[in-house]
Scaffold this active site. Structure first.
Site, PDB file in Angstrom:
ATOM      1  CE  LYS A 192       0.975   0.881   4.362  1.00 39.49           C
ATOM      2  NZ  LYS A 192       1.148   2.214   4.812  1.00 39.49           N
ATOM      3  CB  THR A 249      -1.275   4.539   3.273  1.00 36.12           C
ATOM      4  OG1 THR A 249      -1.745   3.647   4.320  1.00 36.12           O
ATOM      5  CG2 THR A 249       0.225   5.222   3.781  1.00 36.12           C
TER       6      THR A 249
END
Ligand SMILES: NC(=O)C1=CN([C@@H]2O[C@H](COP(=O)(O)OP(=O)(O)OC[C@H]3O[C@@H](n4cnc5c(N)ncnc54)[C@H](OP(=O)(O)O)[C@@H]3O)[C@@H](O)[C@H]2O)C=CC1
Ligand SMILES: O=C(CO)COP(=O)(O)O
Length: 342
Positions: A192, A249
């Protein structure tokens, strides 16, 4: 109450030490810098990594690794991937196979393409490899330190070890799930960060929410494709360590990967960006590792590939986006659909 040693006194090690301390454990927070261990003991702060936060009294700073690990019931590795092997090697002679052994770092090693648990198993040997627990999920250190509601996942080849980690960390603001898909949990957390760099780049270029949503969802597709090829369960990518961590994120100013990407999109070069960040930006090394791994595994990962070209081949960010938009026609579920049907 357990004696828990946290190896790594950056933002995440310190925030997780706080969770353990709030749960009543005796926490030893090890730093490779003596001045930082002293600051923790004398001022109950770690100002560089968690400014303005007072650390609970149950946390003691250590600089001597042998003392930090003496009689520990559980050990948490949480240094950047780049430093991981070095720290494991130093810790090795002080570890015992009875301890709960955990890590909470997110990355893949460029030279070997290994996950962090594989690095730990390789350095420590068989009895340890079977029982390592990974802790991952959408969790900015800054929010965890403020006791804001957070959910994470723990995973291990042995469910009993995951459950021990769950018991150590779980409380009314830090909810811990188990998931037996060890590979998927670790791969999601590492990959990610590449997509978060991409989301930052997109925003830094001035593109809008549509572009970011595209990066998150198509990024998730390529994370899942590689993960499944490596043995992960597809559904894990729909969970906390997949889409959950992508959301936190790719959309937050707390994320170092997002902020680094933003500066790249604005036109700063990589060395300047890393210098300005002053904290680890795991996505950079992970992009290199995953670019190589995807080639080895023959998995098409166009976003990762574009970010690799931007970071390491000097490709213009706008050109990267143009090329992604102008790829040949394809079906949204290509490559994924076969695996989901199984
Ligand atoms: N911050 C977060 O919110 C989260 C981070 N993570 C992951 O946790 C891991 C650690 O990140 P984080 O704590 O944020 O990183 P930071 O950049 O905040 O801190 C890194 C820490 O590691 C120390 N360090 C660097 N090199 C070594 C070494 N060779 N030996 C021992 N210690 C070393 C640094 O010391 P020095 O000050 O001397 O450089 C610093 O204390 C990463 O993999 C990250 O992806 C996962 C979830 C959340
Ligand atoms: O992993 C994280 C949140 O889950 C932290 O991300 P960054 O390393 O980008 O700050």
């Amino acid at each position: 109450m357990k004696k828990v040693t946290v190896l790594g006194a950056g933002s995440w090690g310190t925030a997780l030490a706080m969770v353990l301390a709030h749960n009543g454990h005796d926490v030893r927070l090890w730093s490779h810098r003596k001045d930082q261990a002293n600051e923790i003991n004398e001022q109950q702060t770690n100002d560089k990594y968690l400014p303005g936060i007072r650390l609970p009294d149950e946390i003691t700073g250590y600089h001597e690794l042998s003392l930090a690990l003496d009689n520990a019931d559980a050990v948490l590795f949480v240094v950047p991937t780049k430093a991981m092997r070095d720290v494991i090697k130093q810790a090795k002679e002080h570890l015992t196979s009875e301890q709960v052994l955990m890590h909470a770092s997110k990355g893949i090693e460029p030279e070997t393409h290994k996950r962090i648990s594989e690095m730990i198993a390789e350095e420590l040997g068989e009895p340890y490899g079977e029982k390592i627990v990974v802790l991952s999920g959408p969790s900015h250190a800054e929010e965890v330190a403020l006791k804001q509601p957070t959910t994470v996942t723990v995973s291990s080849l042995q469910l009993s070890e995951s459950e021990k980690a769950q018991d150590l960390f779980m409380n009314n603001v830090f909810r811990v799930y188990t998931n037996e898909d060890f590979i998927g949990v670790e791969i999601g957390g590492a990959l990610k960060n590449i997509i978060a760099l991409g989301a930052g780049i997109s925003d830094g270029l001035g593109y809008g929410d549509n572009a970011k949503a595209a990066l998150i969802t198509r990024g998730l597709a390529e994370m899942a494709k590689l993960g499944v090829k490596l043995g992960a369960t597809p559904l894990t990518f729909a969970g906390l360590t997949g889409i959950g961590d992508l959301i936190v994120t790719c959309t937050s100013q707390h994320s170092r990967n997002y902020r680094a990407g933003h500066m790249l999109g604005e036109g700063y070069n990589l060395p300047d960006v890393l210098d300005k960040m002053g904290m680890v930006v795991e996505g950079v090394r992970t992009t290199k590792a995953v670019h190589q791994l995807a080639e080895k595994e023959a998995v098409d990962m166009p976003i990762t590939s574009g970010i690799y070209d931007l970071l390491f081949e000097g490709k213009d960010p706008r050109q990267v986006v143009d090329d992604l938009m102008q790829r040949g026609k394809t079906n949204e579920l290509n490559a994924l659909s076969v695996d989901f049907k199984n």
